[in-house]
Write a protein that holds these residues in place. Sequence first.
Motif, PDB file in Angstrom:
ATOM      1  N   LEU A 197     -15.909  67.436 -31.655  1.00 30.47           N
ATOM      2  CA  LEU A 197     -15.628  67.801 -30.272  1.00 30.47           C
ATOM      3  C   LEU A 197     -16.425  66.839 -29.407  1.00 30.47           C
ATOM      4  CD1 LEU A 197     -15.996  71.691 -30.526  1.00 30.47           C
ATOM      5  CD2 LEU A 197     -13.874  70.379 -30.486  1.00 30.47           C
ATOM      6  N   GLU A 198     -15.801  66.304 -28.378  1.00 33.25           N
ATOM      7  CA  GLU A 198     -16.467  65.245 -27.621  1.00 33.25           C
ATOM      8  C   GLU A 198     -16.156  65.346 -26.139  1.00 33.25           C
ATOM      9  OE1 GLU A 198     -17.077  60.395 -28.063  1.00 33.25           O
ATOM     10  OE2 GLU A 198     -15.560  61.456 -29.245  1.00 33.25           O
ATOM     11  N   LEU A 199     -17.170  65.106 -25.332  1.00 39.29           N
ATOM     12  CA  LEU A 199     -17.008  65.007 -23.883  1.00 39.29           C
ATOM     13  C   LEU A 199     -18.108  64.083 -23.382  1.00 39.29           C
ATOM     14  CD1 LEU A 199     -15.436  66.014 -21.362  1.00 39.29           C
ATOM     15  CD2 LEU A 199     -17.249  67.709 -21.062  1.00 39.29           C
ATOM     16  N   GLY A 200     -17.721  63.079 -22.595  1.00 39.47           N
ATOM     17  CA  GLY A 200     -18.709  62.115 -22.135  1.00 39.47           C
ATOM     18  C   GLY A 200     -19.383  61.447 -23.315  1.00 39.47           C
ATOM     19  N   ASN A 201     -20.717  61.419 -23.302  1.00 36.87           N
ATOM     20  CA  ASN A 201     -21.440  60.803 -24.425  1.00 36.87           C
ATOM     21  C   ASN A 201     -21.968  61.840 -25.417  1.00 36.87           C
ATOM     22  OD1 ASN A 201     -23.501  61.949 -22.963  1.00 36.87           O
ATOM     23  ND2 ASN A 201     -24.724  60.080 -22.744  1.00 36.87           N
ATOM     24  N   VAL A 202     -21.426  63.064 -25.329  1.00 34.26           N
ATOM     25  CA  VAL A 202     -21.854  64.152 -26.217  1.00 34.26           C
ATOM     26  C   VAL A 202     -20.788  64.401 -27.281  1.00 34.26           C
ATOM     27  CG1 VAL A 202     -22.461  66.601 -26.370  1.00 34.26           C
ATOM     28  CG2 VAL A 202     -23.206  65.239 -24.402  1.00 34.26           C
ATOM     29  N   GLN A 203     -21.236  64.494 -28.524  1.00 40.30           N
ATOM     30  CA  GLN A 203     -20.325  64.696 -29.645  1.00 40.30           C
ATOM     31  C   GLN A 203     -20.903  65.768 -30.571  1.00 40.30           C
ATOM     32  OE1 GLN A 203     -19.745  61.614 -32.882  1.00 40.30           O
ATOM     33  NE2 GLN A 203     -17.887  61.251 -31.699  1.00 40.30           N
ATOM     34  N   LEU A 204     -20.065  66.736 -30.948  1.00 38.68           N
ATOM     35  CA  LEU A 204     -20.507  67.811 -31.831  1.00 38.68           C
ATOM     36  C   LEU A 204     -19.623  67.842 -33.066  1.00 38.68           C
ATOM     37  CD1 LEU A 204     -21.567  71.398 -30.807  1.00 38.68           C
ATOM     38  CD2 LEU A 204     -20.126  71.033 -32.791  1.00 38.68           C
ATOM     39  N   ASP A 205     -20.250  67.759 -34.230  1.00 32.61           N
ATOM     40  CA  ASP A 205     -19.561  67.871 -35.513  1.00 32.61           C
ATOM     41  C   ASP A 205     -19.524  69.353 -35.868  1.00 32.61           C
ATOM     42  OD1 ASP A 205     -19.024  68.121 -38.277  1.00 32.61           O
ATOM     43  OD2 ASP A 205     -19.762  66.108 -38.678  1.00 32.61           O
TER      44      ASP A 205
ATOM     45  N   GLU B 281     -27.888  77.283 -29.159  1.00 32.12           N
ATOM     46  CA  GLU B 281     -27.455  76.223 -28.251  1.00 32.12           C
ATOM     47  C   GLU B 281     -26.238  75.490 -28.826  1.00 32.12           C
ATOM     48  OE1 GLU B 281     -30.880  76.726 -28.876  1.00 32.12           O
ATOM     49  OE2 GLU B 281     -30.802  77.863 -27.004  1.00 32.12           O
ATOM     50  N   VAL B 282     -26.217  75.330 -30.155  1.00 32.76           N
ATOM     51  CA  VAL B 282     -25.060  74.693 -30.801  1.00 32.76           C
ATOM     52  C   VAL B 282     -23.811  75.549 -30.602  1.00 32.76           C
ATOM     53  CG1 VAL B 282     -24.037  74.023 -33.010  1.00 32.76           C
ATOM     54  CG2 VAL B 282     -26.395  73.406 -32.506  1.00 32.76           C
ATOM     55  N   VAL B 283     -23.960  76.864 -30.768  1.00 39.69           N
ATOM     56  CA  VAL B 283     -22.827  77.776 -30.579  1.00 39.69           C
ATOM     57  C   VAL B 283     -22.314  77.693 -29.143  1.00 39.69           C
ATOM     58  CG1 VAL B 283     -22.128  80.198 -30.502  1.00 39.69           C
ATOM     59  CG2 VAL B 283     -23.496  79.360 -32.416  1.00 39.69           C
ATOM     60  N   LEU B 284     -23.224  77.716 -28.185  1.00 38.25           N
ATOM     61  CA  LEU B 284     -22.833  77.606 -26.773  1.00 38.25           C
ATOM     62  C   LEU B 284     -22.105  76.297 -26.503  1.00 38.25           C
ATOM     63  CD1 LEU B 284     -25.880  78.877 -24.668  1.00 38.25           C
ATOM     64  CD2 LEU B 284     -23.590  79.877 -24.769  1.00 38.25           C
ATOM     65  N   LEU B 285     -22.696  75.206 -26.964  1.00 36.14           N
ATOM     66  CA  LEU B 285     -22.107  73.892 -26.713  1.00 36.14           C
ATOM     67  C   LEU B 285     -20.727  73.788 -27.344  1.00 36.14           C
ATOM     68  CD1 LEU B 285     -22.455  71.087 -25.501  1.00 36.14           C
ATOM     69  CD2 LEU B 285     -23.583  70.379 -27.632  1.00 36.14           C
ATOM     70  N   ARG B 286     -20.582  74.330 -28.551  1.00 31.70           N
ATOM     71  CA  ARG B 286     -19.279  74.267 -29.222  1.00 31.70           C
ATOM     72  C   ARG B 286     -18.212  74.989 -28.407  1.00 31.70           C
ATOM     73  NH1 ARG B 286     -20.470  76.471 -33.929  1.00 31.70           N
ATOM     74  NH2 ARG B 286     -19.789  78.538 -33.335  1.00 31.70           N
TER      75      ARG B 286
END
Length: 226
Positions: A128-136, A155-160
């Motif tokens: 998942l990606e937005l701007g310069n942030v990427q979450l595997d 925080e990972v759950v929120l960001l996802r």
Amino acid sequence: ILMRILVIEDERALAGFIEQTLRQHGFAASVAGTLAEARTLLTQPFDAVICDRRLPDGDGLDLVKELRAAGNHVPLLMLTALGLPKERVSGLEAGADDYLPKPFSLFELLARVKALLRRSGGPAGLLLELGNVQLDTLHETVQVAGKTVALGKREVVLLRHLLQRAGQVVGKDVLEQALYGDTDEKSRTALEVAIHRLRKMLTSVNASVNVVTVRGIGYLLEDTAK
């Protein structure tokens, strides 16, 4: 794009718990209560299948054999109350990749699904990606501008959840359910505290995204570089 998991389970309550757990951890889940429903759904591609042995219209092993005979090698986890070694062996020999006897922990089921996906190499679409942030979403790791950053589990759950609906408002109730489920940890300020920690982390690593508060409704993630 979320990884798609098919859950074939006729016990509605259990199927609901499995579906909720998968969704909370970044997967798209579909549920079938019979082999007939599963066969219909399997005309579409799935990244993994969780299948019960005893179903109203037959044995889940028959479906496993059908899939393998047709050349479909989707990662497949069998669930069963038949926990004897010979039953597990028969399932694995039929083509199942793993076997989980009932009763089981939902966290163990989730770990086994992730392990199956890792062993299979996993398809593209885990990021998942937005701007310069990427979450595997499979390994639950976060990178900002190509560098791995450390986040707490909440925080990972929120960001996802925010990345999955980037640019859209995600309701407070949705985020609270994802973070705390039906536990007693919820409070008026618990979500706000978690959001504050996430914002602080994003700012500290110069992330080009920002968590915006939509008063009385929820939060949205925006790309500040645009």
